[in-house]
Design an enzyme around this catalytic site. Sequence first.
Site, PDB file in Angstrom:
ATOM      1  N   CYS A  79      27.730 -21.674  -4.218  1.00  0.00           N
ATOM      2  CA  CYS A  79      29.142 -21.539  -3.847  1.00  0.00           C
ATOM      3  C   CYS A  79      29.537 -20.097  -3.546  1.00  0.00           C
ATOM      4  O   CYS A  79      30.633 -19.844  -3.077  1.00  0.00           O
ATOM      5  CB  CYS A  79      30.044 -22.118  -4.938  1.00  0.00           C
ATOM      6  SG  CYS A  79      30.108 -21.144  -6.433  1.00  0.00           S
ATOM      7  N   CYS A 104      26.537 -16.775  -6.877  1.00  0.00           N
ATOM      8  CA  CYS A 104      25.983 -18.123  -6.995  1.00  0.00           C
ATOM      9  C   CYS A 104      25.395 -18.537  -5.645  1.00  0.00           C
ATOM     10  O   CYS A 104      26.033 -18.388  -4.607  1.00  0.00           O
ATOM     11  CB  CYS A 104      27.078 -19.100  -7.412  1.00  0.00           C
ATOM     12  SG  CYS A 104      26.620 -20.840  -7.240  1.00  0.00           S
ATOM     13  N   CYS A 139      25.911 -21.436 -10.411  1.00  0.00           N
ATOM     14  CA  CYS A 139      26.932 -21.543 -11.458  1.00  0.00           C
ATOM     15  C   CYS A 139      26.465 -22.497 -12.537  1.00  0.00           C
ATOM     16  O   CYS A 139      25.963 -23.581 -12.236  1.00  0.00           O
ATOM     17  CB  CYS A 139      28.226 -22.136 -10.899  1.00  0.00           C
ATOM     18  SG  CYS A 139      29.131 -21.059  -9.816  1.00  0.00           S
ATOM     19  N   GLY A 146      39.667 -18.954 -37.876  1.00  0.00           N
ATOM     20  CA  GLY A 146      38.325 -18.429 -38.078  1.00  0.00           C
ATOM     21  C   GLY A 146      37.692 -18.820 -39.397  1.00  0.00           C
ATOM     22  O   GLY A 146      36.494 -18.632 -39.581  1.00  0.00           O
ATOM     23  N   CYS A 174      31.692 -24.830  -9.566  1.00  0.00           N
ATOM     24  CA  CYS A 174      30.812 -24.627  -8.412  1.00  0.00           C
ATOM     25  C   CYS A 174      31.174 -25.606  -7.289  1.00  0.00           C
ATOM     26  O   CYS A 174      31.345 -25.200  -6.142  1.00  0.00           O
ATOM     27  CB  CYS A 174      29.360 -24.821  -8.843  1.00  0.00           C
ATOM     28  SG  CYS A 174      28.162 -24.209  -7.654  1.00  0.00           S
TER      29      CYS A 174
END
Lengths: 291, 202
Positions: free
Chosen positions: A243, A240, A265, A31, A271
């Site tokens: 899909c 979606c 998606c 980080g 997808c």
Amino acid sequence: MISAAYNFAYLDEQTKRMIRRAILKAVAIPGYQVPFASREMPMPYGWGTGGVQVTAAVLGPDDVLKVIDQGADDTTNAVAIRGFFEKTARVRTTTATAEATVIQTRHRIPEEPLTAGQILVYQVPIPEPLRFLEPRETETRKMHALTEYGLMHVKLYEDIARHGHIATTYAYPVHVAGRYVMDPSPIPKFDNPKMNDCEALQLFGAGREKRIYAIPPHTEVVSLDFEDHPFRVQEFAEPCALCGSTGVYLDEVILDDRGGRMFVCSDTDYCTSHRPSGPDDQSAAEWENAR
Amino acid sequence: MSSLSYSGGFAEPVFAAQAAFRAVLDAFARPGNVISKPAETRPPEPFLGVTGDLLCTLADTDTPVFLAPLADEDSAAAAWLRFHTGAEVTRDASRAVFAVCTSLKALPALSQFPQGTAEYPDRSTTLILQVESLEGGETQVLLSGPGLAQERPFAPKGLAEPFWHEVARNNGQYPRGVDFLFVSASAIAGVPRSTKIQLQGA
């Protein structure tokens, strides 16, 4: 064709060594933003020069590279960077998440869980999460040194005071390994939970701002929140439209000028591989017509 | 300077350095994990081949290297290092970006090395410690922290309790501190400063 005038993966070896040393320190201090001598790349700042340099430093001839831009393998930035490494490093490229060993991403984490053999490289525009709260680098350095992150909580609190909830939806700040507050790059906050305890190594490169940072595998990554306003990800009412997947991040697609729209998606590979009856099903045909 | 100094570098510098870097990256990302790494370079004594690989991968004119025990300016090892990497061999631990320890008895106190500052904790030494083997040592420690899903036992040969106390103290001043790479004839393992050390039976 590989151009004889360039070293493998474009960068010269001394530059790679410098970037590699920065990456190692970044992994040792999860980080924390390690300064590095970012080079000019043959693309403008903002197009992923940081991510490209990190990828060039880790990439080897046996790697399989995937590049995504907002989840898609076929948008300009992704196509250009994939082509860049096909040309300068002759590595195999793929669009399938599971096949890739190195994935460079602009602003998304793939839906498919990442595995231990993979490295995810993020393109980062502004690595300093405190930058919009404190413009001076000397001060933000000091704030990180002293773990002085109160200002970030004030910012989130102001969101609540103004909007009734935390209105930050992307580049949502996270606390890494209990020490540094980090900008996860402008991924939707939907992706934040995927960073926590991830199997894969996550590397972040900011070219213009000349910073590299990292999250090792299995590292605790906590999205900042309050007890009475816990962190929540976006939810979508519909699945979606292509899909039928639920629990994935969706993009809104405008279909016409009469208010028609669909949600699909954002992760194109996910997808395509989740369409029930292949590319010739009804929604896909509608989608093609809409284009 | 003997002719030894000129031979024994990477045969394929670009790809060998990339492979070695990925091994080191993996070692730091998964502390205590023993990663097999065949030696590509043939440096003079007392360097192991893998040590030579790491130095050729990471060291250059920007990185003073400290050798423990202190090397003579014209020792074969120092000359080899200078020729193949361009790195300065320093006798001043407080300037070391890398430190190579080939005999643990000769290792100065860790506090002699740059620890980084509170603002820039990355400005610290990376230590490369040669050991006989990365497994089967008499003192075992438990590692935990970033990179580790659960505690991992780690027991390189020849490292006794006082050394691990120093490593634990190093972790105690996180995010400042030095980072460790342990090297044997055919493998490496990393213990970055973020790793918590628990002595078994302690």
